[in-house]
Write an enzyme that holds these catalytic residues in place. Structure first.
Site, PDB file in Angstrom:
ATOM      1  N   GLN A 288     -49.938  47.872   3.558  1.00  0.00           N
ATOM      2  CA  GLN A 288     -51.290  47.432   3.951  1.00  0.00           C
ATOM      3  C   GLN A 288     -52.165  47.224   2.705  1.00  0.00           C
ATOM      4  O   GLN A 288     -51.630  46.861   1.675  1.00  0.00           O
ATOM      5  CB  GLN A 288     -51.946  48.421   4.936  1.00  0.00           C
ATOM      6  CG  GLN A 288     -51.297  48.439   6.313  1.00  0.00           C
ATOM      7  CD  GLN A 288     -50.075  49.311   6.378  1.00  0.00           C
ATOM      8  OE1 GLN A 288     -50.041  50.406   5.848  1.00  0.00           O
ATOM      9  NE2 GLN A 288     -49.050  48.835   7.030  1.00  0.00           N
TER      10      GLN A 288
ATOM     11  N   ASP B 291     -50.590  41.734   3.172  1.00  0.00           N
ATOM     12  CA  ASP B 291     -49.780  40.514   3.052  1.00  0.00           C
ATOM     13  C   ASP B 291     -50.051  39.771   1.742  1.00  0.00           C
ATOM     14  O   ASP B 291     -50.016  38.550   1.691  1.00  0.00           O
ATOM     15  CB  ASP B 291     -50.008  39.576   4.253  1.00  0.00           C
ATOM     16  CG  ASP B 291     -49.859  40.319   5.558  1.00  0.00           C
ATOM     17  OD1 ASP B 291     -48.847  41.010   5.709  1.00  0.00           O
ATOM     18  OD2 ASP B 291     -50.769  40.237   6.405  1.00  0.00           O
TER      19      ASP B 291
ATOM     20  N   LYS C 119     -46.885  42.078  -1.844  1.00  0.00           N
ATOM     21  CA  LYS C 119     -46.608  43.307  -2.608  1.00  0.00           C
ATOM     22  C   LYS C 119     -45.107  43.502  -2.800  1.00  0.00           C
ATOM     23  O   LYS C 119     -44.669  43.966  -3.837  1.00  0.00           O
ATOM     24  CB  LYS C 119     -47.177  44.531  -1.874  1.00  0.00           C
ATOM     25  CG  LYS C 119     -48.679  44.593  -1.861  1.00  0.00           C
ATOM     26  CD  LYS C 119     -49.189  45.837  -1.167  1.00  0.00           C
ATOM     27  CE  LYS C 119     -48.977  45.830   0.333  1.00  0.00           C
ATOM     28  NZ  LYS C 119     -49.716  44.819   1.086  1.00  0.00           N
TER      29      LYS C 119
ATOM     30  N   GLY D 265     -44.733  45.132   6.528  1.00  0.00           N
ATOM     31  CA  GLY D 265     -43.623  44.186   6.549  1.00  0.00           C
ATOM     32  C   GLY D 265     -43.527  43.522   5.206  1.00  0.00           C
ATOM     33  O   GLY D 265     -44.360  42.707   4.855  1.00  0.00           O
ATOM     34  N   HIS D 266     -42.554  43.946   4.419  1.00  0.00           N
ATOM     35  CA  HIS D 266     -42.390  43.350   3.096  1.00  0.00           C
ATOM     36  C   HIS D 266     -41.228  42.367   3.125  1.00  0.00           C
ATOM     37  O   HIS D 266     -40.158  42.697   3.602  1.00  0.00           O
ATOM     38  CB  HIS D 266     -42.076  44.434   2.058  1.00  0.00           C
ATOM     39  CG  HIS D 266     -43.261  45.286   1.740  1.00  0.00           C
ATOM     40  ND1 HIS D 266     -43.182  46.417   0.967  1.00  0.00           N
ATOM     41  CD2 HIS D 266     -44.550  45.152   2.079  1.00  0.00           C
ATOM     42  CE1 HIS D 266     -44.386  46.946   0.860  1.00  0.00           C
ATOM     43  NE2 HIS D 266     -45.225  46.203   1.526  1.00  0.00           N
TER      44      HIS D 266
HETATM   45  P1  IMP Z   1     -52.143  49.118  12.881  1.00  0.00           P
HETATM   46  O1  IMP Z   1     -51.860  49.500  11.474  1.00  0.00           O
HETATM   47  O2  IMP Z   1     -50.925  48.611  13.631  1.00  0.00           O
HETATM   48  O3  IMP Z   1     -52.879  50.191  13.639  1.00  0.00           O
HETATM   49  O4  IMP Z   1     -53.136  47.864  12.875  1.00  0.00           O
HETATM   50  C1  IMP Z   1     -54.488  47.973  12.427  1.00  0.00           C
HETATM   51  C2  IMP Z   1     -54.909  46.727  11.673  1.00  0.00           C
HETATM   52  O5  IMP Z   1     -54.205  46.663  10.428  1.00  0.00           O
HETATM   53  C3  IMP Z   1     -54.597  45.412  12.378  1.00  0.00           C
HETATM   54  O6  IMP Z   1     -55.605  44.468  12.059  1.00  0.00           O
HETATM   55  C4  IMP Z   1     -53.281  44.988  11.760  1.00  0.00           C
HETATM   56  O7  IMP Z   1     -53.069  43.604  11.860  1.00  0.00           O
HETATM   57  C5  IMP Z   1     -53.504  45.431  10.326  1.00  0.00           C
HETATM   58  N1  IMP Z   1     -52.247  45.679   9.613  1.00  0.00           N
HETATM   59  C6  IMP Z   1     -51.443  46.757   9.725  1.00  0.00           C
HETATM   60  N2  IMP Z   1     -50.398  46.651   8.886  1.00  0.00           N
HETATM   61  C7  IMP Z   1     -50.553  45.513   8.219  1.00  0.00           C
HETATM   62  C8  IMP Z   1     -49.799  44.865   7.180  1.00  0.00           C
HETATM   63  O8  IMP Z   1     -48.769  45.351   6.686  1.00  0.00           O
HETATM   64  N3  IMP Z   1     -50.302  43.679   6.737  1.00  0.00           N
HETATM   65  C9  IMP Z   1     -51.450  43.142   7.232  1.00  0.00           C
HETATM   66  N4  IMP Z   1     -52.170  43.706   8.185  1.00  0.00           N
HETATM   67  C10 IMP Z   1     -51.744  44.882   8.678  1.00  0.00           C
END
Ligand code: IMP
Length: 428
Positions: free
Chosen positions: A224, A14, A17, A41-42
């Site tokens: 991420q 977040d 990007k 989520g962009h």
């Molecule tokens: P997962 O990717 O859904 O398995 O989540 C694993 C961890 O990564 C959690 O703490 C999510 O909140 C975090 N996470 C996954 N995708 C994002 C993102 O795009 N931005 C911020 N945190 C993320």
């Protein structure tokens, strides 16, 4: 001049990007994703309109760019179709999307298992986005995943789904005490998605390498961030992919020597969603103010994000892992109205200075940030377009960030819109 550029997140995600990708995408021929899935989520603001993207690369907002979803991405067919339809309804051309035939497909049981295993963890939950990301990568590594090339082959899909579902249903019934999933129902629904996605599927490894040989400019868009990397992040509070520059090599089939420049996106402060240590977190009025001014709520889940001061130690660490050449500092304007701003420049553990980001979460949770204090600039910087015109206090903050992290400044973003960008260094 760089031709192959990678953008990655340098904190816990977040960082903004999407906006930086959008900015650099203008000069690229191709924008490609190499990992993660619909957990990303962009948000991009364009001409007063907001676009929220999950799977489709941000280059889609430019009609002439090829938008590639690489083999390292886990593809949720339902989600990408929804996204494609929504973009089409807003008048965007989606014909330039290319999906890797080697990407793995997220199926309903992945989402189900994501949520069931979180429930099982109880208080020790990861705080996932519930999009089935980790279960899909687990199946890939367990060699029971379904890849796009098999998904779009009717017979292969029917037979593979039957085998996998038999196994998944056993686990559902015997371990989780849940009703089994209906094979026919999933098959019918997902066969329809496969038909819709088929025209966009190709061998993206061949495509990308041919384009590289043809001298085209490619922007690899990370999702991420470094501290969420399965190996380099705050394990187990991480995602299941490699959102570092090396992820491009395995997630897109592009050799390391082809990468010309790496841009690390750094939010001017720090946030994280989900659980796990966060040394500079501000569980106080400052944290509240950052959240309120920065509208720090998750794009995918809507969850309030945890907020705190910039931790330059993790950015330096991200720089080492990914070979970050330039920082793109985002959301500097969110700090416009603070009297004092702090930056963490080191950690202390039991009174001793430590030089690395601890692997052990137990230890990471105990470190004490060493802060440097900066006087706020107390000026609206959102209209500034030249670096030298930024208030001296803002420049001091940025220059110290660059010094501590040992990464040059490339871009400074002072607002959500395309034009609210200060280019310090031309990257392409
Ligand atoms: P997962 O990717 O859904 O398995 O989540 C694993 C961890 O990564 C959690 O703490 C999510 O909140 C975090 N996470 C996954 N995708 C994002 C993102 O795009 N931005 C911020 N945190 C993320």
């Amino acid at each position: 001049m760089a031709k192959i550029v990678v953008i990655i997140g340098s904190q816990w995600g977040d960082e903004g990007k999407g906006k930086i990708v959008d900015n650099l995408a203008e000069q690229a021929d191709i924008v490609a994703r190499f990992g993660g899935g619909a957990n990303a989520g962009h948000t991009i603001s364009l001409k007063g309109e907001e676009y929220k993207l999950r799977l489709i690369p941000s280059g889609i907002l430019y009609s002439e760019k090829l938008c590639v979803i690489g083999n390292g991405v886990v593809l949720d067919p339902q989600c990408i179709i929804e996204e494609m339809d929504a973009l089409k309804a807003r008048g965007l051309d989606i014909s330039n999307i290319r999906i890797s035939n080697r990407a793995h497909v997220v199926l309903p049981y992945h989402k189900l298992f994501d949520n069931l295993s979180e429930q099982l963890r109880g208080a020790k939950k990861i705080g996932t986005t519930g999009r089935g990301i980790s279960p899909c990568y687990i199946d890939r590594d367990d060699r029971i995943g379904i890849r796009v090339c098999d998904f779009i082959d009717k017979e292969e899909f029917a037979s593979r789904l039957k085998d996998v579902l038999a196994q998944k249903n056993l686990i559902l019934e015997k371990v989780y005490n849940q009703p089994p999933l209906d094979y026919e129902k999933i098959l019918r629904e997902y066969e329809g998605y496969a038909e819709r996605l088929k025209p966009y599927v190709c061998d993206t490894i061949a495509l990308l390498n041919e384009q590289i040989d043809a001298g085209k400019k490619i922007l690899f868009e990370g999702a991420q961030a470094t501290m969420l990397d399965i190996d380099y992040g705050t394990y187990p509070y991480v995602t299941a992919s490699h959102p570092v520059s090396g992820g491009v090599c395995v997630g897109a089939g592009v050799a390391p020597k082809k990468i010309d420049a790496v841009v690390g996106v750094v939010k001017a402060y720090c946030t994280r969603v989900g659980e796990g240590p966060f040394p500079t977190e501000q569980l106080n009025d400052i944290g509240e103010k950052i959240r309120a001014v920065g509208h720090e709520f998750g794009t995918v889940t809507g969850r309030p994000r945890r907020t705190g001061w910039l931790d330059a130690c993790i950015v330096k660490y991200a720089g080492q892992i990914s070979g970050i050449d330039y920082m793109a500092v985002t959301r500097l304007d969110i700090l416009d109205d603070f009297d004092e701003i702090k930056m963490c420049v080191g950690y202390k553990l039991n009174g001793e200075i430590i030089n690395e980001v601890p692997a052990s979460l137990k230890i990471f949770a105990q470190v004490e940030p060493i802060y440097e204090n900066f006087a706020g600039w107390k000026t609206d910087i959102s209209g500034i377009r030249e670096y030298e015109k930024l208030p001296a206090n803002a420049r001091k903050y940025l220059e110290r960030m660059s010094e501590v992290t040992r990464i040059d400044l490339g871009i400074v973003s002072v607002g959500p819109n395309r034009d609210q960008t200060i280019v310090v260094k031309n990257i392409f």
